[in-house]
Design an enzyme around this catalytic site. Sequence first.
Site, PDB file in Angstrom:
ATOM      1  N   ASP A 238       0.837  -1.200   0.000  1.00  0.00           N
ATOM      2  CA  ASP A 238       0.000   0.000   0.000  1.00  0.00           C
ATOM      3  C   ASP A 238       0.874   1.254   0.000  1.00  0.00           C
ATOM      4  O   ASP A 238       0.567   2.244  -0.654  1.00  0.00           O
ATOM      5  CB  ASP A 238      -0.900   0.034   1.244  1.00  0.00           C
ATOM      6  CG  ASP A 238      -1.992  -1.016   1.163  1.00  0.00           C
ATOM      7  OD1 ASP A 238      -1.989  -1.786   0.165  1.00  0.00           O
ATOM      8  OD2 ASP A 238      -2.827  -1.078   2.088  1.00  0.00           O
TER       9      ASP A 238
ATOM     10  N   SER B 279     -36.150  -7.389 -13.326  1.00  0.00           N
ATOM     11  CA  SER B 279     -35.808  -8.232 -12.187  1.00  0.00           C
ATOM     12  C   SER B 279     -35.860  -9.687 -12.651  1.00  0.00           C
ATOM     13  O   SER B 279     -35.985  -9.966 -13.836  1.00  0.00           O
ATOM     14  CB  SER B 279     -36.742  -7.965 -11.021  1.00  0.00           C
ATOM     15  OG  SER B 279     -38.043  -8.272 -11.405  1.00  0.00           O
ATOM     16  N   LEU B 280     -35.753 -10.608 -11.713  1.00  0.00           N
ATOM     17  CA  LEU B 280     -35.718 -12.023 -12.075  1.00  0.00           C
ATOM     18  C   LEU B 280     -36.856 -12.756 -11.385  1.00  0.00           C
ATOM     19  O   LEU B 280     -37.259 -12.393 -10.285  1.00  0.00           O
ATOM     20  CB  LEU B 280     -34.402 -12.648 -11.602  1.00  0.00           C
ATOM     21  CG  LEU B 280     -33.122 -12.176 -12.288  1.00  0.00           C
ATOM     22  CD1 LEU B 280     -31.903 -12.676 -11.521  1.00  0.00           C
ATOM     23  CD2 LEU B 280     -33.087 -12.696 -13.719  1.00  0.00           C
TER      24      LEU B 280
ATOM     25  N   GLU C  78     -24.307 -18.022 -11.879  1.00  0.00           N
ATOM     26  CA  GLU C  78     -23.586 -16.947 -11.193  1.00  0.00           C
ATOM     27  C   GLU C  78     -24.144 -16.811  -9.785  1.00  0.00           C
ATOM     28  O   GLU C  78     -25.272 -17.200  -9.520  1.00  0.00           O
ATOM     29  CB  GLU C  78     -23.790 -15.618 -11.932  1.00  0.00           C
ATOM     30  CG  GLU C  78     -23.273 -15.639 -13.355  1.00  0.00           C
ATOM     31  CD  GLU C  78     -23.804 -14.472 -14.187  1.00  0.00           C
ATOM     32  OE1 GLU C  78     -24.346 -13.512 -13.595  1.00  0.00           O
ATOM     33  OE2 GLU C  78     -23.693 -14.548 -15.407  1.00  0.00           O
TER      34      GLU C  78
ATOM     35  N   LYS D 241     -25.946 -14.896  -6.887  1.00  0.00           N
ATOM     36  CA  LYS D 241     -26.883 -13.770  -6.836  1.00  0.00           C
ATOM     37  C   LYS D 241     -26.397 -12.840  -5.734  1.00  0.00           C
ATOM     38  O   LYS D 241     -26.586 -13.079  -4.553  1.00  0.00           O
ATOM     39  CB  LYS D 241     -28.304 -14.244  -6.564  1.00  0.00           C
ATOM     40  CG  LYS D 241     -29.303 -13.112  -6.667  1.00  0.00           C
ATOM     41  CD  LYS D 241     -30.721 -13.625  -6.721  1.00  0.00           C
ATOM     42  CE  LYS D 241     -31.731 -12.535  -7.013  1.00  0.00           C
ATOM     43  NZ  LYS D 241     -31.582 -11.312  -6.263  1.00  0.00           N
TER      44      LYS D 241
ATOM     45  N   ASP E 282     -26.162  -9.819  -3.308  1.00  0.00           N
ATOM     46  CA  ASP E 282     -27.232  -9.064  -2.656  1.00  0.00           C
ATOM     47  C   ASP E 282     -26.813  -7.603  -2.497  1.00  0.00           C
ATOM     48  O   ASP E 282     -26.448  -7.145  -1.426  1.00  0.00           O
ATOM     49  CB  ASP E 282     -27.534  -9.693  -1.290  1.00  0.00           C
ATOM     50  CG  ASP E 282     -28.890  -9.262  -0.763  1.00  0.00           C
ATOM     51  OD1 ASP E 282     -29.629  -8.588  -1.510  1.00  0.00           O
ATOM     52  OD2 ASP E 282     -29.206  -9.593   0.387  1.00  0.00           O
TER      53      ASP E 282
ATOM     54  N   ARG F  59     -30.704   1.465 -10.925  1.00  0.00           N
ATOM     55  CA  ARG F  59     -31.817   0.807 -11.606  1.00  0.00           C
ATOM     56  C   ARG F  59     -33.052   1.705 -11.624  1.00  0.00           C
ATOM     57  O   ARG F  59     -33.803   1.731 -12.583  1.00  0.00           O
ATOM     58  CB  ARG F  59     -32.129  -0.490 -10.862  1.00  0.00           C
ATOM     59  CG  ARG F  59     -33.276  -1.254 -11.434  1.00  0.00           C
ATOM     60  CD  ARG F  59     -33.327  -2.643 -10.808  1.00  0.00           C
ATOM     61  NE  ARG F  59     -34.374  -3.420 -11.418  1.00  0.00           N
ATOM     62  CZ  ARG F  59     -35.639  -3.409 -11.024  1.00  0.00           C
ATOM     63  NH1 ARG F  59     -36.004  -2.659 -10.015  1.00  0.00           N
ATOM     64  NH2 ARG F  59     -36.540  -4.148 -11.633  1.00  0.00           N
TER      65      ARG F  59
ATOM     66  N   TYR G 276     -21.890  -8.308 -14.735  1.00  0.00           N
ATOM     67  CA  TYR G 276     -22.474  -9.566 -15.214  1.00  0.00           C
ATOM     68  C   TYR G 276     -23.266  -9.456 -16.513  1.00  0.00           C
ATOM     69  O   TYR G 276     -23.914 -10.401 -16.923  1.00  0.00           O
ATOM     70  CB  TYR G 276     -23.303 -10.249 -14.130  1.00  0.00           C
ATOM     71  CG  TYR G 276     -24.374  -9.409 -13.449  1.00  0.00           C
ATOM     72  CD1 TYR G 276     -25.436  -8.880 -14.160  1.00  0.00           C
ATOM     73  CD2 TYR G 276     -24.327  -9.192 -12.071  1.00  0.00           C
ATOM     74  CE1 TYR G 276     -26.421  -8.140 -13.526  1.00  0.00           C
ATOM     75  CE2 TYR G 276     -25.301  -8.451 -11.433  1.00  0.00           C
ATOM     76  CZ  TYR G 276     -26.348  -7.922 -12.166  1.00  0.00           C
ATOM     77  OH  TYR G 276     -27.318  -7.199 -11.532  1.00  0.00           O
TER      78      TYR G 276
ATOM     79  N   LYS H 253     -33.288 -18.991  -5.054  1.00  0.00           N
ATOM     80  CA  LYS H 253     -33.057 -18.298  -3.784  1.00  0.00           C
ATOM     81  C   LYS H 253     -32.714 -19.292  -2.676  1.00  0.00           C
ATOM     82  O   LYS H 253     -33.347 -20.338  -2.558  1.00  0.00           O
ATOM     83  CB  LYS H 253     -34.328 -17.515  -3.373  1.00  0.00           C
ATOM     84  CG  LYS H 253     -34.678 -16.387  -4.311  1.00  0.00           C
ATOM     85  CD  LYS H 253     -33.739 -15.194  -4.176  1.00  0.00           C
ATOM     86  CE  LYS H 253     -34.149 -14.247  -3.094  1.00  0.00           C
ATOM     87  NZ  LYS H 253     -35.174 -13.288  -3.401  1.00  0.00           N
TER      88      LYS H 253
ATOM     89  N   CYS I 199     -46.695   6.687  27.730  1.00  0.00           N
ATOM     90  CA  CYS I 199     -45.273   6.650  27.397  1.00  0.00           C
ATOM     91  C   CYS I 199     -44.496   5.983  28.529  1.00  0.00           C
ATOM     92  O   CYS I 199     -44.605   6.394  29.686  1.00  0.00           O
ATOM     93  CB  CYS I 199     -44.744   8.063  27.172  1.00  0.00           C
ATOM     94  SG  CYS I 199     -42.950   8.102  26.955  1.00  0.00           S
TER      95      CYS I 199
ATOM     96  N   CYS J  21     -42.273   8.857  30.192  1.00  0.00           N
ATOM     97  CA  CYS J  21     -42.767  10.032  30.913  1.00  0.00           C
ATOM     98  C   CYS J  21     -44.229   9.923  31.350  1.00  0.00           C
ATOM     99  O   CYS J  21     -44.743  10.816  32.012  1.00  0.00           O
ATOM    100  CB  CYS J  21     -42.573  11.292  30.068  1.00  0.00           C
ATOM    101  SG  CYS J  21     -43.655  11.345  28.627  1.00  0.00           S
TER     102      CYS J  21
ATOM    103  N   CYS K 218     -45.341   9.275  21.612  1.00  0.00           N
ATOM    104  CA  CYS K 218     -45.397  10.133  22.775  1.00  0.00           C
ATOM    105  C   CYS K 218     -45.297  11.561  22.246  1.00  0.00           C
ATOM    106  O   CYS K 218     -44.361  11.893  21.529  1.00  0.00           O
ATOM    107  CB  CYS K 218     -44.217   9.850  23.713  1.00  0.00           C
ATOM    108  SG  CYS K 218     -44.072  11.099  25.007  1.00  0.00           S
TER     109      CYS K 218
ATOM    110  N   CYS L 170     -40.480  15.039  26.763  1.00  0.00           N
ATOM    111  CA  CYS L 170     -40.286  13.674  27.258  1.00  0.00           C
ATOM    112  C   CYS L 170     -38.787  13.394  27.369  1.00  0.00           C
ATOM    113  O   CYS L 170     -38.035  13.601  26.420  1.00  0.00           O
ATOM    114  CB  CYS L 170     -40.926  12.680  26.290  1.00  0.00           C
ATOM    115  SG  CYS L 170     -40.458  10.982  26.623  1.00  0.00           S
TER     116      CYS L 170
END
Length: 714
Positions: free
Chosen positions: A33, A82-83, A114, A116, A118, A142, A236, A331, A426, A429, A444, A449
């Site tokens: 680095d 979408s799928l 591939e 999926k 998230d 999207r 992809y 899924k 509440c 209070c 509340c 409070c």
Amino acid sequence: MPKGAQQQIETLRDELRHHEHLYYVLDAPAISDAEYDSMMSRLKALEAEHPELVTQDSPTQRVGGKPREGFAKTAHSRPMLSLDNAYNEAELRAWERRVRDALPAGERVQYVCELKLDGLSLALHYEPAEDGSAQLVRGLTRGDGTTGEDVTSNVRTIRSVPLRVAPGKLESAKLPASFELRGEVVLPQAAFLKMNEDRVAQGLAPAANPRNAAAGTIRTLEPNIVAQRRLDFYAYFLLHGAQDGAQRGEFLMPTQSEALEALRTAGFRVNANTTHANSIDEVLNFVEKAEGLRDALGYEIDGVVVKVDSGAQQRRLGFTGKAPRWAIAFKFAARAGLTKLEDVLFQVGRTGKVTPVAALSPVLIGGTTVSRATLHNADEIARLGVRMGDFVQVERGGDVIPKITHVIEDKQHRRGTREIEFPTKCPACGTALVKVEGEVDWRCINANCPARLREELRHFGSRSVMNIEGLGDAMVAQLLGQKLDEQTDALTEEEAAVEQAESEDPASPAKQALVRTLADLYRLKKSELLQLERVGEKSAQALLEEIERSKQAGLARVLLGLGIRFVGERTAQLLAGHFGSMDAILEAGAEELEQVNEVGPKVAQAIVEFFAEDKNRELVRQLQEAGVAMTAEKRIAGTKLAGQTFVLTGTLPTMTREAAKEMIEAAGGRVSGSVSKKTNYLVAGEDAGSKLDKARELGVPVLDEDGLQQLVKG
Ligand code: IVH
């Protein structure tokens, strides 16, 4: 003269690009680095000496200009769909049958599997530069699938996204210099945890999961924040670019495997866990393997995407309304566990919202011990039909906060007997709770409070708001004269509720409060602070200095700090940039507020209501009096196009959409995302789509780029 310098600059850039590719795309760094940093510093120094040699695609230019007024909406070359999902083997096999039935009998079908990922999908557009390279010109979210948001300045900060693809690489990848690719932005788990740690330390609510965190990050208006977050991008999909005329948006390669290979060769990050499968059995093997990998990847996946490899077959299979027939998402089952509901705690948030939190018998789910789950609100408790002592199914997605999905009702598990009673008062209070017609939350409404005030102060002092170091949870509690909680994670609203639920009864004031409103912070005296426990001369002085410094935090942060409903960081920034001063905002009516980009009727109404309350006006006045700056740099808008609304569509010949937008706004005009009767002009470039049709239909005048220039300048 600059010949030598130019040469050096080019060499350094090429080397840096090479090492970025090794590090960020291939995960195989070849230098330390420190060596990388020193090369980067040399390049920066040379560029500073020769500003005329700085180019947009230089590795120094990842963090550049920021969008001032939100992101422009831009139409996709073809919809981002979408799928469809399959949840088990039978559903996957049913999909395969549908694929086979739609193709000539006996035709061989091969698949690409591939992961999926998230995260959230992005479309990146590359266009040719003079030197024959392909330059990243646009990155779009999207959005609604048809139109996305132009987040180019943020996408540029993602190190695994090349800013340019050199001609040699294009050649080896057999790619034209005009192409579009799509893929997924993810926030690696380590970066997610780090980000949440920081947020909690700052007194902010943690993001619920890496996907939300990534989505929030990519829409942040500060590219330098985005750069710090370390997003990653996996490609992809590969499509023809804008300059391919009629082909635009069509698949660029004959097969998906070749598309992935071309992307890899061109220097993009393609997920290594990708496989070619000759049959559904092979697909299922991969699914099993992927599930095994899941916990060791370092980023979230929620399944496997199976695609028909052949582009010709894909075309024949086509699309249903919202998804391709040639692909399916298998899924994974959610990570879940079964445990007992021991208790329900009720937490009061900054806005007074009361959130029920389930206290569970600790249970291990996917490697994490879970003892809290959110119950959201009273409706959710009713929907689940859950009782105290019930056994419940708890799910943990990529989420930080687990949720109860259902009550277990079988012979082995005795049902609980006691109803869960939502409090009518509440818990902090004792004020009667109120529910607004049409809303689900009980609140509340006591502005004083102690629980609310505590959350307000935590929020106000947090790093992304007024950034008052030293105003941590312990200090807040002491300033309010409250007892120190054992567990004082400074989280807010619902997410916070889960963490805080244990803190019992903050209502009983231990001591006299030094602070009763936010403005009191600015009146604190050292002698008062010194009376508090564990506060010495040094820390008292440091806190006072921090409070003093916070006066210059600026209008956007003050607005955010006030805790107006629906006014988050982004909206606060947009409001501040538009109005320039708190006074202007105080005077603005709903209609004027709605002139601000992304401020709709709901938000405008909330702002008007907030400032209609005397108490809030008084707070602002007191803050002002204390010397808290309430101005922001305002865009000095011209008046030539005042009151006129424009819509931009298609690709303009010389201007980017951002530039056109800026020009219109600088002349006092407004840019909107969709054509309506109120639109004054549509500015259309090449490949204008449905908006052009709509404009013609409504009789809205259409301008090209020249026409726009004339209107502004002429
Ligand atoms: S292809 C035309 N491949 O999943 C369909 N999508 O549920 C295009 N996703 O919106 C999607 N990993 O955000 C594809 N390897 C992958 C993916 C992937 C994640 C996401 C993508 C899409 C969503 C659909």
